[in-house]
Structures are given as C-alpha cells and as structure tokens.
Design an enzyme around this catalytic site. Structure first.
Site, PDB file in Angstrom:
ATOM      1  N   GLY A 258       8.205  35.989 -40.571  1.00 55.33           N
ATOM      2  CA  GLY A 258       9.309  36.495 -41.381  1.00 55.33           C
ATOM      3  C   GLY A 258       9.008  37.898 -41.883  1.00 55.33           C
ATOM      4  O   GLY A 258       9.178  38.893 -41.189  1.00 55.33           O
ATOM      5  N   GLY A 259       8.522  37.983 -43.125  1.00 58.88           N
ATOM      6  CA  GLY A 259       8.342  39.267 -43.793  1.00 58.88           C
ATOM      7  C   GLY A 259       7.554  40.293 -42.991  1.00 58.88           C
ATOM      8  O   GLY A 259       7.910  41.480 -42.967  1.00 58.88           O
TER       9      GLY A 259
ATOM     10  N   GLU B  29       6.685  25.089 -39.540  1.00 59.44           N
ATOM     11  CA  GLU B  29       6.697  25.993 -40.689  1.00 59.44           C
ATOM     12  C   GLU B  29       6.653  25.183 -41.983  1.00 59.44           C
ATOM     13  O   GLU B  29       7.707  24.729 -42.474  1.00 59.44           O
ATOM     14  CB  GLU B  29       7.967  26.838 -40.682  1.00 59.44           C
ATOM     15  CG  GLU B  29       8.126  27.707 -39.457  1.00 59.44           C
ATOM     16  CD  GLU B  29       9.003  28.909 -39.744  1.00 59.44           C
ATOM     17  OE1 GLU B  29       8.531  30.026 -39.561  1.00 59.44           O
ATOM     18  OE2 GLU B  29      10.148  28.729 -40.202  1.00 59.44           O
TER      19      GLU B  29
ATOM     20  N   HIS C  80      15.929  26.222 -39.395  1.00 60.27           N
ATOM     21  CA  HIS C  80      15.009  26.883 -40.330  1.00 60.27           C
ATOM     22  C   HIS C  80      15.120  26.188 -41.687  1.00 60.27           C
ATOM     23  O   HIS C  80      16.206  25.767 -42.094  1.00 60.27           O
ATOM     24  CB  HIS C  80      15.356  28.371 -40.450  1.00 60.27           C
ATOM     25  CG  HIS C  80      14.294  29.158 -41.148  1.00 60.27           C
ATOM     26  ND1 HIS C  80      14.142  29.131 -42.519  1.00 60.27           N
ATOM     27  CD2 HIS C  80      13.314  29.968 -40.671  1.00 60.27           C
ATOM     28  CE1 HIS C  80      13.110  29.899 -42.846  1.00 60.27           C
ATOM     29  NE2 HIS C  80      12.592  30.422 -41.747  1.00 60.27           N
TER      30      HIS C  80
ATOM     31  N   ASN D  30      11.545  36.915 -37.396  1.00 54.72           N
ATOM     32  CA  ASN D  30      12.793  36.475 -38.034  1.00 54.72           C
ATOM     33  C   ASN D  30      13.089  37.414 -39.194  1.00 54.72           C
ATOM     34  O   ASN D  30      12.419  37.353 -40.218  1.00 54.72           O
ATOM     35  CB  ASN D  30      12.621  35.031 -38.525  1.00 54.72           C
ATOM     36  CG  ASN D  30      13.791  34.561 -39.364  1.00 54.72           C
ATOM     37  OD1 ASN D  30      14.861  35.161 -39.365  1.00 54.72           O
ATOM     38  ND2 ASN D  30      13.590  33.458 -40.083  1.00 54.72           N
ATOM     39  N   TRP D  31      14.063  38.266 -39.001  1.00 56.13           N
ATOM     40  CA  TRP D  31      14.364  39.265 -40.045  1.00 56.13           C
ATOM     41  C   TRP D  31      15.179  38.674 -41.196  1.00 56.13           C
ATOM     42  O   TRP D  31      15.413  39.358 -42.193  1.00 56.13           O
ATOM     43  CB  TRP D  31      15.109  40.457 -39.422  1.00 56.13           C
ATOM     44  CG  TRP D  31      14.198  41.412 -38.699  1.00 56.13           C
ATOM     45  CD1 TRP D  31      12.907  41.190 -38.319  1.00 56.13           C
ATOM     46  CD2 TRP D  31      14.515  42.753 -38.276  1.00 56.13           C
ATOM     47  NE1 TRP D  31      12.400  42.304 -37.682  1.00 56.13           N
ATOM     48  CE2 TRP D  31      13.367  43.278 -37.646  1.00 56.13           C
ATOM     49  CE3 TRP D  31      15.660  43.550 -38.359  1.00 56.13           C
ATOM     50  CZ2 TRP D  31      13.328  44.567 -37.115  1.00 56.13           C
ATOM     51  CZ3 TRP D  31      15.617  44.833 -37.827  1.00 56.13           C
ATOM     52  CH2 TRP D  31      14.459  45.335 -37.215  1.00 56.13           C
ATOM     53  N   LYS D  32      15.640  37.458 -41.058  1.00 57.08           N
ATOM     54  CA  LYS D  32      16.456  36.813 -42.110  1.00 57.08           C
ATOM     55  C   LYS D  32      17.615  37.731 -42.512  1.00 57.08           C
ATOM     56  O   LYS D  32      18.153  38.439 -41.681  1.00 57.08           O
ATOM     57  CB  LYS D  32      15.569  36.436 -43.310  1.00 57.08           C
ATOM     58  CG  LYS D  32      14.328  35.662 -42.899  1.00 57.08           C
ATOM     59  CD  LYS D  32      13.631  35.052 -44.066  1.00 57.08           C
ATOM     60  CE  LYS D  32      12.331  34.404 -43.603  1.00 57.08           C
ATOM     61  NZ  LYS D  32      11.716  33.576 -44.607  1.00 57.08           N
TER      62      LYS D  32
ATOM     63  N   SER E 199       3.901  32.813 -43.738  1.00 55.26           N
ATOM     64  CA  SER E 199       3.033  33.883 -44.241  1.00 55.26           C
ATOM     65  C   SER E 199       1.986  34.335 -43.230  1.00 55.26           C
ATOM     66  O   SER E 199       0.838  34.595 -43.598  1.00 55.26           O
ATOM     67  CB  SER E 199       2.385  33.460 -45.566  1.00 55.26           C
ATOM     68  OG  SER E 199       3.382  33.238 -46.557  1.00 55.26           O
TER      69      SER E 199
HETATM   70  C1  PEP Z   1      10.010  32.428 -41.600  1.00 56.15           C
HETATM   71  O1  PEP Z   1      10.984  32.875 -42.171  1.00 56.15           O
HETATM   72  O2  PEP Z   1      10.192  31.728 -40.602  1.00 56.15           O
HETATM   73  C2  PEP Z   1       8.684  32.747 -42.109  1.00 56.15           C
HETATM   74  C3  PEP Z   1       7.661  32.150 -41.590  1.00 56.15           C
HETATM   75  O3  PEP Z   1       8.622  33.680 -43.126  1.00 56.15           O
HETATM   76  P1  PEP Z   1       7.280  34.402 -43.692  1.00 56.15           P
HETATM   77  O4  PEP Z   1       6.481  34.848 -42.490  1.00 56.15           O
HETATM   78  O5  PEP Z   1       7.776  35.543 -44.501  1.00 56.15           O
HETATM   79  O6  PEP Z   1       6.547  33.376 -44.490  1.00 56.15           O
END
Ligand code: PEP
Length: 250
Positions: free
Chosen positions: A230-231, A163, A93, A9-11, A209
């Site tokens: 995400g990141g 999540e 989300h 998920n690049w947001k 994370s």
């Molecule tokens: C997400 O945005 O769904 C997510 C899990 O972000 P991150 O991996 O950065 O915590």
C-alpha cells in the site's frame, strides 16, 4: 516455477499529477524477470494505460462489481475495467470487507466476474487482531479462502494476498514465522482443493506494512511469491527497493 509479483495498491490516493511516479516506477525497472502490477484509483486507469503502454507494468483496479452492467450507481464492472486497460483487479481487500460490509460470498462473485472479463483477481484474506489473539487465525483464513475463491481459479487468473488486518497501514508487520505459517496453510488448502497443478501455481502475496527495510526478510519466507504494497507503492523511491528485493530473492 511461480513468477514473482510486486503489486502496488494506491488506494484512494493520486490525481493525474501522481502519474509521474507510475512512470518513474516503470522506468526504474525496464527488464524485469517478475511481474509488476500497479493499482491506481480507477480515475487514473485510462491515463495510466496510455502512459505505460510501452512498459511492462501491468495495471489493475482496486475493486469491481459482481455484475457486468446495470443499475448500480457509482460502481464499475470488470468488463469496464478491462476496457480501459486493467489486466487485474483486487477483490476482498479488508478495507472493502470492513467499510462496505463485503462478505466472502460477494468477494467470490466479484472474483468470478473478473475471471469472466479476462482479468486476474487478486483475492485478499486476513484476520483481525482480535481473531489472531484468540488463536483463530487459521480458521478465519480457511473460511475466507474456501468461500472467496471461485472454482474458476487458475494460476493465471488468480493471486491470493494474505494481509493481516492489524498490519495494514499500521507499521506493524507480521513476523516471518506468522507469515510462513499462514502461507504454508493457504498453499496446502489450495493443493487440496484444486490439485497440485493449480494449487501450486496460484501465487501467494504477503501484504501489511511491507517497506524497503523489511522486504528482503519477508521474501525469503517459503511460499511468499511477492507482496501487495500500500503506502510504500506510492513513490518510486519507496517501491523500487521492494521490487529489487523481490527480484534478488531466490
Ligand atoms: C494494502 O493496502 O493492501 C496494504 C498492505 O497497505 P500497507 O502496505 O500500507 O500496509
């Protein structure tokens, strides 16, 4: 039985210059025995579709409206996303639930719109830190699950992503015991509602994370069928080791 899924998920990150990373991710994994889904910003979907047409990477969007068309300035419908090459869409989300006050009823309507457009809905659930500390996690998950998932859910058109909000983008990861408890609970609820056929076929992702350093231990947890990342999905250098860890997991 369930095909594993690594989803990125690049947001609200990425311009056309970032598509090189998407291509690098695809090129690093030419023959995968799992599904690889990238969800860039909607502005990049069409270009990403063209760029990745000869790869096995699936494209997804990060949200959709619950209606197919109409006077909804700035919104995008599920058929529009399918039209530019999306095969999936994230709905519910926590950043949408929190920043846009989206309710589970709305999330269900969005997931239903995704199904009707032939898209796979990646439906996100998760508790806040206050809810976890008050020992309300399973009640929160039960409520979000029953209300956010439409009756049209099948193993092909629906993925559930657990999540915990406190673990998203914070560097905090739920423990394997915490992940296992919630995933087992979701699996049992899905089987109770949909029967074992559908209930056992819907994939469950963990998100929060996930990094190269913790991916393998998370993927060893029963009922974890992959991750929503995400990141660490923004670059091939970070995402590839996670994909490899998923592929190596039994
Ligand atoms: C997400 O945005 O769904 C997510 C899990 O972000 P991150 O991996 O950065 O915590």
């Amino acid at each position: 039985m369930r095909r594993k899924l690594a989803a990125g998920n690049w947001k609200m990150n990425g311009t056309r210059a970032s598509l090189g990373e998407a291509r690098a991710i695809a090129d690093a994994h030419p023959d995968l025995a799992l599904d690889l889904l990238l969800c860039p910003p909607a502005t990049l979907l069409s270009a990403a579709h063209d760029l990745l047409a000869d790869t096995s990477v699936l494209l997804g969007a990060q949200d959709c409206h619950c209606e197919n068309s109409g006077a909804h300035t700035g919104d995008l419908s599920a058929p529009m996303l399918a039209d530019v090459g999306a095969r999936a869409v994230i709905v519910g989300h926590s950043e949408r639930r929190e920043n846009h006050e989206e309710t589970s009823e709305l999330v269900r309507a969005k997931a239903r719109a995704a199904h009707d457009a032939g898209l796979m809905a990646v439906i996100c659930l998760g508790e806040s830190l206050a809810q976890r500390e008050a020992a309300n996690t399973l009640d929160i998950i039960a409520g979000q699950l029953s209300t956010s998932v439409p009756d049209t859910a099948t193993g092909e058109n629906t993925v559930i992503a657990y999540e915990p909000i406190w673990a998203i983008g914070t560097g905090l990861t739920a423990s394997t015991a915490q992940i296992g408890e919630v995933h087992d609970f979701i699996r049992a609820r899905l089987e109770r509602r949909f029967g074992s056929g559908v209930g056992l076929s819907i994939r469950l992702l963990y998100g929060g994370s996930v990094k190269p350093a913790n991916a393998a231990e998370i993927f060893a947890v029963p009922n974890v069928d992959g991750a929503l990342v995400g990141g660490a999905s923004l670059t091939q250098a970070d995402f590839s080791p996670i994909v490899q860890a998923l592929e190596a997991s039994s």
